[in-house]
Design a protein around this motif. Structure first.
Motif, mmCIF file in Angstrom:
data_model
loop_
_atom_site.group_PDB
_atom_site.id
_atom_site.type_symbol
_atom_site.label_atom_id
_atom_site.label_comp_id
_atom_site.label_asym_id
_atom_site.label_seq_id
_atom_site.Cartn_x
_atom_site.Cartn_y
_atom_site.Cartn_z
ATOM 1 N N ASP A 117 0.845 -1.197 0.000
ATOM 2 C CA ASP A 117 0.000 0.000 0.000
ATOM 3 C C ASP A 117 0.883 1.250 0.000
ATOM 4 N N MET A 118 0.568 2.183 -0.882
ATOM 5 C CA MET A 118 1.244 3.472 -0.875
ATOM 6 C C MET A 118 0.280 4.476 -0.259
ATOM 7 N N ILE A 119 0.684 5.077 0.841
ATOM 8 C CA ILE A 119 -0.224 5.904 1.617
ATOM 9 C C ILE A 119 0.234 7.359 1.656
ATOM 10 N N LEU A 120 -0.704 8.234 1.980
ATOM 11 C CA LEU A 120 -0.400 9.634 2.230
ATOM 12 C C LEU A 120 -0.626 9.925 3.704
ATOM 13 N N VAL A 121 0.291 10.709 4.267
ATOM 14 C CA VAL A 121 0.224 11.082 5.674
ATOM 15 C C VAL A 121 0.051 12.588 5.777
ATOM 16 N N SER A 122 -0.936 13.019 6.527
ATOM 17 C CA SER A 122 -1.155 14.445 6.746
ATOM 18 C C SER A 122 -0.162 14.948 7.785
ATOM 19 N N LYS A 123 0.693 15.906 7.384
ATOM 20 C CA LYS A 123 1.713 16.415 8.291
ATOM 21 C C LYS A 123 1.180 17.520 9.203
ATOM 22 N N TYR A 124 0.008 18.088 8.879
ATOM 23 C CA TYR A 124 -0.497 19.231 9.635
ATOM 24 C C TYR A 124 -1.654 18.877 10.567
ATOM 25 N N SER A 125 -2.090 17.616 10.571
ATOM 26 C CA SER A 125 -3.245 17.236 11.386
ATOM 27 C C SER A 125 -3.027 17.521 12.868
ATOM 28 N N TYR A 126 -1.798 17.343 13.337
ATOM 29 C CA TYR A 126 -1.504 17.522 14.753
ATOM 30 C C TYR A 126 -0.664 18.773 15.022
ATOM 31 N N GLY A 127 -0.524 19.635 14.014
ATOM 32 C CA GLY A 127 0.235 20.855 14.220
ATOM 33 C C GLY A 127 1.310 21.030 13.161
ATOM 34 N N ILE A 128 1.921 22.211 13.174
ATOM 35 C CA ILE A 128 2.996 22.524 12.245
ATOM 36 C C ILE A 128 4.324 22.261 12.938
ATOM 37 N N ARG A 129 5.136 21.420 12.315
ATOM 38 C CA ARG A 129 6.451 21.093 12.881
ATOM 39 C C ARG A 129 7.547 21.584 11.941
ATOM 40 N N LEU A 130 8.637 22.034 12.536
ATOM 41 C CA LEU A 130 9.781 22.431 11.735
ATOM 42 C C LEU A 130 10.386 21.203 11.074
ATOM 43 N N PRO A 131 10.632 21.255 9.761
ATOM 44 C CA PRO A 131 11.225 20.096 9.086
ATOM 45 C C PRO A 131 12.618 19.791 9.617
ATOM 46 N N VAL A 132 13.037 18.560 9.403
ATOM 47 C CA VAL A 132 14.346 18.031 9.810
ATOM 48 C C VAL A 132 14.388 17.770 11.318
ATOM 49 N N ILE A 133 14.155 18.799 12.162
ATOM 50 C CA ILE A 133 14.226 18.603 13.606
ATOM 51 C C ILE A 133 12.884 18.160 14.191
ATOM 52 N N ASN A 134 11.809 18.256 13.409
ATOM 53 C CA ASN A 134 10.477 17.762 13.782
ATOM 54 C C ASN A 134 9.950 18.403 15.061
ATOM 55 N N LYS A 135 10.263 19.665 15.294
ATOM 56 C CA LYS A 135 9.801 20.362 16.492
ATOM 57 C C LYS A 135 8.490 21.083 16.197
ATOM 58 N N LYS A 136 7.473 20.822 17.035
ATOM 59 C CA LYS A 136 6.173 21.461 16.839
ATOM 60 C C LYS A 136 6.246 22.928 17.240
ATOM 61 N N VAL A 137 5.801 23.810 16.349
ATOM 62 C CA VAL A 137 5.790 25.244 16.627
ATOM 63 C C VAL A 137 4.374 25.798 16.692
ATOM 64 N N ILE A 138 3.427 25.117 16.068
ATOM 65 C CA ILE A 138 2.020 25.514 16.125
ATOM 66 C C ILE A 138 1.180 24.267 16.374
ATOM 67 N N GLY A 139 0.450 24.239 17.467
ATOM 68 C CA GLY A 139 -0.382 23.086 17.783
ATOM 69 C C GLY A 139 -1.753 23.188 17.133
ATOM 70 N N LEU A 140 -2.169 22.137 16.457
ATOM 71 C CA LEU A 140 -3.490 22.103 15.821
ATOM 72 C C LEU A 140 -4.319 20.919 16.312
ATOM 73 N N GLY A 141 -3.819 20.226 17.325
ATOM 74 C CA GLY A 141 -4.506 19.045 17.827
ATOM 75 C C GLY A 141 -3.506 17.978 18.217
ATOM 76 N N ASP A 142 -4.010 16.892 18.751
ATOM 77 C CA ASP A 142 -3.168 15.775 19.185
ATOM 78 C C ASP A 142 -3.735 14.470 18.642
ATOM 79 N N PRO A 143 -2.889 13.461 18.499
ATOM 80 C CA PRO A 143 -3.399 12.147 18.087
ATOM 81 C C PRO A 143 -4.477 11.659 19.043
#
Length: 303
Positions: A117-143
Motif C-alpha cells: 500500500d502506498m499511503i499519504l500522511v497528513s503532516k499538519y493534522s496535529y500541528g505545524i512542525r519544523l522540518p528536519v528537527i520535527n519540532k512542533k511550533v504551532i499546535g493544531l490538535g493531538d493524536p
C-alpha cells in the motif's frame, strides 16, 4: 516502517539550500555581470558594423540577436541548479508541511493496511512542525485513540513506523486474553469472516473492534496459535508503568506519550514490546491509500 535514506528530509533540505543559493546568486549577481559583459560586447559589435557600413561594406546584422542570446545564456551549472530549485522547494514544502508519501513494507497493520500500500500522511493534522528537527511550533490538535499514525521508532529514529493509537496520556491500557480494555471499558468485538493471508495461505480470526470512547470501528486480526502474553518485552523508558503476566499486560500511559498497537495483533511489534511513543516523535496521520500496484481496489481512505 521504513528507512528513508537515513534522513530524506535533511537531504532534501540541503539540496534546496544549495540550489536556492545558486538561483538567488544568479538572479542578484550573475545576471548583472552577464548583462554588463553583453552590453560591452554588443557595443563593440555595433561599432564594428557601423564602421564597415561607413566604408561601404555590406553588413549582415542578423547575427546580433544570436550573439546576445549566447552572451546572456546561463552557465550549465547555473542552468541545472537554478532550474531544479523551484521543484525541490515545492516538494520540500509539500512533504514537510502538507502531505508525505510512504509505502507499507510489513503486515503489522493488516487488514487495515497491506504490504505494498502506498499511503499519504497528513503532516499538519496535529500541528505545524519544523522540518528536519520535527519540532512542533504551532499546535493544531493531538493524536486521538483510533488514529492511524506514522511516527519515529523510539529505538531508532531513522526509521518510520505506522500503528494505531489505542492510548493517550493518562489512559490505562489492558490487553488480556487478546481483548483490549481502555480505562476499565472493554472494546467491543464483532466477529467477521476469517482473513486469508494470500502469501502464507493461512487464515486468521478477524473482528471489527470498537475502541472504547473513541467511536472508531476498524478490523483487527487474531492468531489462535500465538500466546496471550507478551514474550520478552524490552526494558524501555517508563517500563515501571507496565505490568506483564501470562494473560497479557497492563500499562498506564505517561502524559505526552502514546500507546501504539498494530491491527494484526499477534504479528506486530509495537508498544507492548518497545514502549511508549513521545509526542515529539509523531510524524502525521495516515489518511489515504493512493496506490497499490498489486491491487488497485486498495485505493481509498484509511479507517
Amino acid at each position: 516502517m521504513q528507512s528513508l535514506l537515513g534522513n530524506f528530509a535533511l537531504i532534501l533540505f540541503i539540496l534546496m539550500v544549495i540550489s536556492g543559493v545558486v538561483w538567488f546568486y544568479d538572479k542578484l549577481v550573475l545576471v548583472k555581470k552577464r548583462k554588463a559583459a553583453a552590453e560591452i560586447a554588443l557595443a563593440a559589435y555595433d561599432e564594428r558594423n557601423a564602421r564597415m557600413k561607413a566604408e561601404g561594406i555590406k553588413v549582415d546584422d542578423s547575427g546580433r540577436e544570436t550573439l546576445k542570446e549566447k552572451l546572456m545564456k546561463r552557465p550549465m551549472w547555473v542552468e541545472y541548479s537554478g532550474s531544479f530549485f523551484p521543484v525541490i522547494a515545492a516538494v520540500f514544502v509539500i512533504r514537510s508541511f502538507l502531505w508525505e508519501p510512504f509505502r507499507i513494507p510489513s503486515s503489522s497493520m493488516v487488514p487495515t493496511l497491506e504490504v505494498g500500500d502506498m499511503i499519504l500522511v497528513s503532516k499538519y493534522s496535529y500541528g505545524i512542525r519544523l522540518p528536519v528537527i520535527n519540532k512542533k511550533v504551532i499546535g493544531l490538535g493531538d493524536p486521538e485513540k483510533g488514529d492511524v499514525v506514522v511516527f519515529k521508532f523510539p529505538k531508532d529514529t531513522s526509521l518510520d513506523y505506522i500503528k494505531r493509537v489505542v492510548g493517550v496520556g493518562g489512559d490505562k491500557i489492558e490487553y488480556r486474553n487478546k481483548k483490549l480494555t481502555v480505562n476499565g471499558v472493554e472494546a467491543k468485538y464483532q466477529p467477521m469472516s476469517d482473513y486469508l493471508d494470500t502469501e502464507s495461505l493461512t487464515y486468521s480470526k478477524q473482528f471489527e473492534e470498537d475502541l472504547s470512547g473513541a467511536g472508531v470501528k476498524h478490523r483487527i486480526l487474531n492468531d489462535d496459535r500465538a500466546p496471550t502474553y507478551v514474550p520478552h518485552p524490552d526494558r524501555f523508558k517508563n517500563r515501571q508503568m507496565c505490568t506483564y503476566n501470562v494473560e497479557g499486560f497492563s500499562c498506564t500511559v505517561p502524559e505526552g506519550y502514546y500507546f501504539m498497537m498494530g491491527d494484526n495483533r499477534d504479528n506486530s511489534l509495537d508498544s507492548r514490546y518497545w514502549g511508549f511513543v513521545p509526542d515529539e516523535y509523531i510524524v502525521g496521520r495516515a489518511f489515504l491509500v493512493w496506490m497499490n500496484l498489486n491491487d488497485m481496489t486498495r485505493i481509498g481512505g484509511i479507517h
